[in-house]
Design an enzyme around this catalytic site. Structure first.
Site, PDB file in Angstrom:
ATOM      1  N   ASP A 276       0.889  -1.161   0.000  1.00 31.76           N
ATOM      2  CA  ASP A 276       0.000   0.000   0.000  1.00 31.76           C
ATOM      3  C   ASP A 276       0.923   1.205   0.000  1.00 31.76           C
ATOM      4  O   ASP A 276       1.540   1.528   1.019  1.00 31.76           O
ATOM      5  CB  ASP A 276      -0.896   0.001   1.247  1.00 31.76           C
ATOM      6  CG  ASP A 276      -1.916   1.127   1.198  1.00 31.76           C
ATOM      7  OD1 ASP A 276      -1.552   2.235   0.753  1.00 31.76           O
ATOM      8  OD2 ASP A 276      -3.068   0.910   1.592  1.00 31.76           O
ATOM      9  N   HIS A 277       1.010   1.858  -1.162  1.00 25.38           N
ATOM     10  CA  HIS A 277       2.053   2.881  -1.276  1.00 25.38           C
ATOM     11  C   HIS A 277       1.817   4.088  -0.374  1.00 25.38           C
ATOM     12  O   HIS A 277       2.723   4.862  -0.120  1.00 25.38           O
ATOM     13  CB  HIS A 277       2.249   3.301  -2.741  1.00 25.38           C
ATOM     14  CG  HIS A 277       1.178   4.214  -3.275  1.00 25.38           C
ATOM     15  ND1 HIS A 277      -0.025   3.758  -3.731  1.00 25.38           N
ATOM     16  CD2 HIS A 277       1.139   5.558  -3.425  1.00 25.38           C
ATOM     17  CE1 HIS A 277      -0.758   4.778  -4.148  1.00 25.38           C
ATOM     18  NE2 HIS A 277      -0.077   5.889  -3.968  1.00 25.38           N
ATOM     19  N   HIS A 339      -5.975   2.630   1.390  1.00 25.43           N
ATOM     20  CA  HIS A 339      -5.169   3.788   1.804  1.00 25.43           C
ATOM     21  C   HIS A 339      -5.745   4.498   3.035  1.00 25.43           C
ATOM     22  O   HIS A 339      -5.045   4.746   4.011  1.00 25.43           O
ATOM     23  CB  HIS A 339      -5.099   4.822   0.673  1.00 25.43           C
ATOM     24  CG  HIS A 339      -4.517   4.295  -0.607  1.00 25.43           C
ATOM     25  ND1 HIS A 339      -3.612   3.269  -0.655  1.00 25.43           N
ATOM     26  CD2 HIS A 339      -4.710   4.677  -1.898  1.00 25.43           C
ATOM     27  CE1 HIS A 339      -3.279   3.038  -1.908  1.00 25.43           C
ATOM     28  NE2 HIS A 339      -3.939   3.874  -2.686  1.00 25.43           N
TER      29      HIS A 339
HETATM   30  N1  LIG Z   1      -1.505   3.035 -12.054  1.00 19.39           N
HETATM   31  C1  LIG Z   1      -1.545   3.343 -10.772  1.00 19.39           C
HETATM   32  O1  LIG Z   1      -1.307   4.475 -10.345  1.00 19.39           O
HETATM   33  C2  LIG Z   1      -1.875   2.278  -9.753  1.00 19.39           C
HETATM   34  C3  LIG Z   1      -2.091   0.977 -10.142  1.00 19.39           C
HETATM   35  N2  LIG Z   1      -2.313  -0.004  -9.189  1.00 19.39           N
HETATM   36  C4  LIG Z   1      -2.483  -1.392  -9.551  1.00 19.39           C
HETATM   37  O2  LIG Z   1      -1.266  -1.840 -10.120  1.00 19.39           O
HETATM   38  C5  LIG Z   1      -1.513  -2.762 -11.173  1.00 19.39           C
HETATM   39  C6  LIG Z   1      -0.912  -2.210 -12.464  1.00 19.39           C
HETATM   40  O3  LIG Z   1      -1.466  -0.949 -12.746  1.00 19.39           O
HETATM   41  P1  LIG Z   1      -1.260  -0.204 -14.139  1.00 19.39           P
HETATM   42  O4  LIG Z   1       0.171  -0.185 -14.521  1.00 19.39           O
HETATM   43  O5  LIG Z   1      -1.988   1.074 -14.029  1.00 19.39           O
HETATM   44  O6  LIG Z   1      -2.055  -1.174 -15.101  1.00 19.39           O
HETATM   45  P2  LIG Z   1      -2.041  -1.265 -16.677  1.00 19.39           P
HETATM   46  O7  LIG Z   1      -3.461  -1.368 -17.108  1.00 19.39           O
HETATM   47  O8  LIG Z   1      -1.193  -0.211 -17.281  1.00 19.39           O
HETATM   48  O9  LIG Z   1      -1.423  -2.715 -16.892  1.00 19.39           O
HETATM   49  C7  LIG Z   1      -0.046  -3.040 -16.733  1.00 19.39           C
HETATM   50  C8  LIG Z   1       0.368  -3.942 -17.889  1.00 19.39           C
HETATM   51  O10 LIG Z   1      -0.352  -5.181 -17.788  1.00 19.39           O
HETATM   52  C9  LIG Z   1      -0.670  -5.635 -19.093  1.00 19.39           C
HETATM   53  N3  LIG Z   1      -2.119  -5.784 -19.181  1.00 19.39           N
HETATM   54  C10 LIG Z   1      -3.055  -4.830 -19.089  1.00 19.39           C
HETATM   55  N4  LIG Z   1      -4.279  -5.339 -19.205  1.00 19.39           N
HETATM   56  C11 LIG Z   1      -4.132  -6.652 -19.366  1.00 19.39           C
HETATM   57  C12 LIG Z   1      -5.035  -7.727 -19.528  1.00 19.39           C
HETATM   58  N5  LIG Z   1      -6.357  -7.556 -19.534  1.00 19.39           N
HETATM   59  N6  LIG Z   1      -4.539  -8.966 -19.655  1.00 19.39           N
HETATM   60  C13 LIG Z   1      -3.219  -9.166 -19.630  1.00 19.39           C
HETATM   61  N7  LIG Z   1      -2.305  -8.174 -19.475  1.00 19.39           N
HETATM   62  C14 LIG Z   1      -2.751  -6.940 -19.344  1.00 19.39           C
HETATM   63  C15 LIG Z   1      -0.160  -4.610 -20.076  1.00 19.39           C
HETATM   64  O11 LIG Z   1       1.118  -5.015 -20.539  1.00 19.39           O
HETATM   65  P3  LIG Z   1       1.338  -5.845 -21.891  1.00 19.39           P
HETATM   66  O12 LIG Z   1       0.159  -5.609 -22.762  1.00 19.39           O
HETATM   67  O13 LIG Z   1       2.607  -5.282 -22.443  1.00 19.39           O
HETATM   68  O14 LIG Z   1       1.462  -7.243 -21.419  1.00 19.39           O
HETATM   69  C16 LIG Z   1       0.025  -3.370 -19.232  1.00 19.39           C
HETATM   70  O15 LIG Z   1       1.051  -2.541 -19.710  1.00 19.39           O
HETATM   71  C17 LIG Z   1      -3.020  -2.925 -11.228  1.00 19.39           C
HETATM   72  O16 LIG Z   1      -3.364  -4.017 -10.406  1.00 19.39           O
HETATM   73  C18 LIG Z   1      -3.541  -1.635 -10.623  1.00 19.39           C
HETATM   74  O17 LIG Z   1      -4.796  -1.809 -10.061  1.00 19.39           O
HETATM   75  C19 LIG Z   1      -2.274   0.291  -7.853  1.00 19.39           C
HETATM   76  C20 LIG Z   1      -2.048   1.569  -7.425  1.00 19.39           C
HETATM   77  C21 LIG Z   1      -1.893   2.681  -8.326  1.00 19.39           C
HETATM   78  O1  LIG Z   2      -3.752   3.732  -5.429  1.00 18.16           O
HETATM   79  C1  LIG Z   2      -4.133   4.761  -5.905  1.00 18.16           C
HETATM   80  O2  LIG Z   2      -3.609   5.926  -5.473  1.00 18.16           O
HETATM   81  C2  LIG Z   2      -3.655   7.073  -6.291  1.00 18.16           C
HETATM   82  C3  LIG Z   2      -3.278   8.234  -5.407  1.00 18.16           C
HETATM   83  O3  LIG Z   2      -1.958   8.065  -4.975  1.00 18.16           O
HETATM   84  P1  LIG Z   2      -0.878   9.204  -5.166  1.00 18.16           P
HETATM   85  O4  LIG Z   2       0.364   8.639  -4.585  1.00 18.16           O
HETATM   86  O5  LIG Z   2      -0.776   9.472  -6.633  1.00 18.16           O
HETATM   87  O6  LIG Z   2      -1.405  10.364  -4.397  1.00 18.16           O
HETATM   88  C4  LIG Z   2      -5.011   7.226  -6.909  1.00 18.16           C
HETATM   89  O7  LIG Z   2      -4.998   8.331  -7.778  1.00 18.16           O
HETATM   90  C5  LIG Z   2      -5.344   5.976  -7.685  1.00 18.16           C
HETATM   91  O8  LIG Z   2      -6.641   6.064  -8.235  1.00 18.16           O
HETATM   92  C6  LIG Z   2      -5.294   4.779  -6.770  1.00 18.16           C
HETATM   93  O9  LIG Z   2      -5.432   3.582  -7.511  1.00 18.16           O
END
Ligand SMILES: NC(=O)C1=CN([C@@H]2O[C@H](COP(=O)(O)OP(=O)(O)OC[C@H]3O[C@@H](n4cnc5c(N)ncnc54)[C@H](OP(=O)(O)O)[C@@H]3O)[C@@H](O)[C@H]2O)C=CC1
Ligand SMILES: O=C1O[C@H](COP(=O)(O)O)[C@@H](O)[C@H](O)[C@H]1O
Length: 373
Positions: A276-277, A339
């Site tokens: 949990d960041h 969070h």
């Molecule tokens: N983005 C954020 O700020 C935050 C994200 N998270 C969690 O972290 C994880 C990653 O987030 P995020 O990077 O935003 O996610 P993305 O949707 O960008 O997915 C990450 C990578 O996973 C692959 N991917 C995406 N969808 C699918 C699919 N349906 N099936 C298989 N592979 C897939 C893709 O890579 P490729 O196609 O190259 O394989 C993609 O680049 C998630 O669980 C998200 O909920 C948690 C906190 C904050």
């Molecule tokens: O985990 C999450 O956090 C962000 C907010 O975090 P921050 O470090 O960017 O303040 C939130 O925007 C996002 O929806 C959620 O998945």
């Protein structure tokens, strides 16, 4: 979620005993507050915790301090952490041991989180000498997208920043760091592709003890595929193998338990790190220092002196591409029960007997059991 209070330390029990009889629990409520600057969904969420009825506020007369002072927990370098110092040294200490290496595989390296947060955070660790020296650590990006090592480095370099105070030799350090970053393209459910990854990792690790960390930066529906393939085909044969799991850990209690059961088919609990960041944010880390190491606040941090607490989550931008995710998963699940409740737990828990992850976790559970939602 089934919560049970594993162990309430003697200090905490003493404080509770010394306090006047409890009217049962604090009441916690959630509310959507006014929109922020963006009409497209920016705004804030508020958790409000109200002290039990009849509890006097600080300004009330005749309130005696019934709190027994407790010994503040050990705080390392002014910043307590859920990662114990021993665990922290597991990574940095490897630099002193020529026989060990650590390999970090960022699964989902082509994604948003990897680019925006994970690679920059790894670079910050490297910059702060918290990763083993250069030839003793390797970072692999893994995803389905086709990319060369150079393309990964180019992508990563755009989001690395020298946010560290000293900012000395930052570009040199960036170059060194990027040279340790590699990429492997593969499917998430292919043991064969993870065997290929294993071969590449071995080339970098040589004959040294190999410690391996897999960071799951992918959608939750493929967590188990990856853990299965990584544990069967790419786990370390002579060092530790650990997995960092990004939230969401399921969408409700049942699916969260199912995820844990699934992970435990391949890993033991000590190998699983749910992240949990928010707990790494300076403000949140400072909360523990403020509470337990500050002689002014420590005795005042009680329901006798605090009537109302509001935690406000505020973003000054809109949904920004998260609409689909919010529609299917929900913004409450996105930030509230993770969070914000983590912060509430840190705010409300009794003093843990140490800053060991287990002791803090147990106190958080005790605090959550006192809440009435
Ligand atoms: N983005 C954020 O700020 C935050 C994200 N998270 C969690 O972290 C994880 C990653 O987030 P995020 O990077 O935003 O996610 P993305 O949707 O960008 O997915 C990450 C990578 O996973 C692959 N991917 C995406 N969808 C699918 C699919 N349906 N099936 C298989 N592979 C897939 C893709 O890579 P490729 O196609 O190259 O394989 C993609 O680049 C998630 O669980 C998200 O909920 C948690 C906190 C904050
Ligand atoms: O985990 C999450 O956090 C962000 C907010 O975090 P921050 O470090 O960017 O303040 C939130 O925007 C996002 O929806 C959620 O998945």
């Amino acid at each position: 979620m089934a919560l049970s209070c594993m162990r309430c330390p003697a200090g905490a029990a003493a404080r509770r005993a010394a306090a006047p009889p409890l009217s049962p629990t604090a009441a916690v409520s959630f509310a959507r507050c006014g929109f922020g600057r963006s009409a497209a969904g920016g705004g804030c969420w508020r958790i409000q915790a109200v002290a039990p009825q009849g509890v006097k506020a600080p300004m009330d007369a005749n309130v005696k301090n019934a709190v027994t002072p407790t010994t503040p927990p050990k705080v390392e370098n002014g910043s307590p952490s859920e990662i114990t110092l021993d665990e922290f040294e597991d990574l940095s200490g490897l630099s002193k041991n020529d026989d060990s290496t650590v390999s970090i595989t960022v699964v989902g390296a082509s994604g948003d989180l990897a680019k925006k947060k994970i690679f920059p955070a790894l670079f910050a660790l490297y910059y702060e000498d918290c990763l083993p020296k250069a030839c003793h650590f390797t970072i692999f990006g893994y995803a389905r997208s086709k990319m060369t090592d150079a393309e990964l480095r180019n992508m990563v370099s755009k989001t690395l920043t020298c946010r560290i105070d000293k900012r000395e030799n930052c570009s040199e350090k960036m170059d060194e760091f990027l040279k340790r970053c590699f990429y492997h393209s593969g499917q998430y459910d292919s043991e064969e592709h993870f065997i290929d990854l294993d071969k590449k990792l071995k080339q970098h690790e040589g004959s040294r003890v190999s410690n391996r960390l897999f960071y799951l930066s992918i959608p939750p529906n493929i967590f188990l595929d990856v853990v299965k393939c990584a544990s069967k085909s790419a786990s370390s044969v002579n060092g530790w193998t650990r997995v960092i799991v990004e939230k969401p850990f399921g969408r409700d209690s049942e699916s969260s338990a199912a995820l844990t059961r699934g992970l435990k088919q391949y890993l033991v609990e000590d190998q699983i790190f749910r992240i949990d960041h928010y707990l790494g944010k300076e403000l949140v880390e400072n909360l523990s220092v403020l509470r337990f190491s500050n002689l002014v606040f420590e005795p005042l941090w009680s329901r006798q002196y605090i009537r109302n607490v509001q935690l406000i989550f505020s973003e000054d931008f809109g949904t920004e591409g998260r609409g689909g995710y919010f529609d299917s998963y929900g913004i409450i699940r996105d930030i509230m029960q993770n969070h914000l409740l983590q912060i509430l737990a840190l705010f409300a828990m009794e003093t843990p007997i140490s800053l060991e992850a287990e002791d803090i976790r147990n106190e958080k559970v005790c605090a959550m059991l006192q809440q009435q939602l």
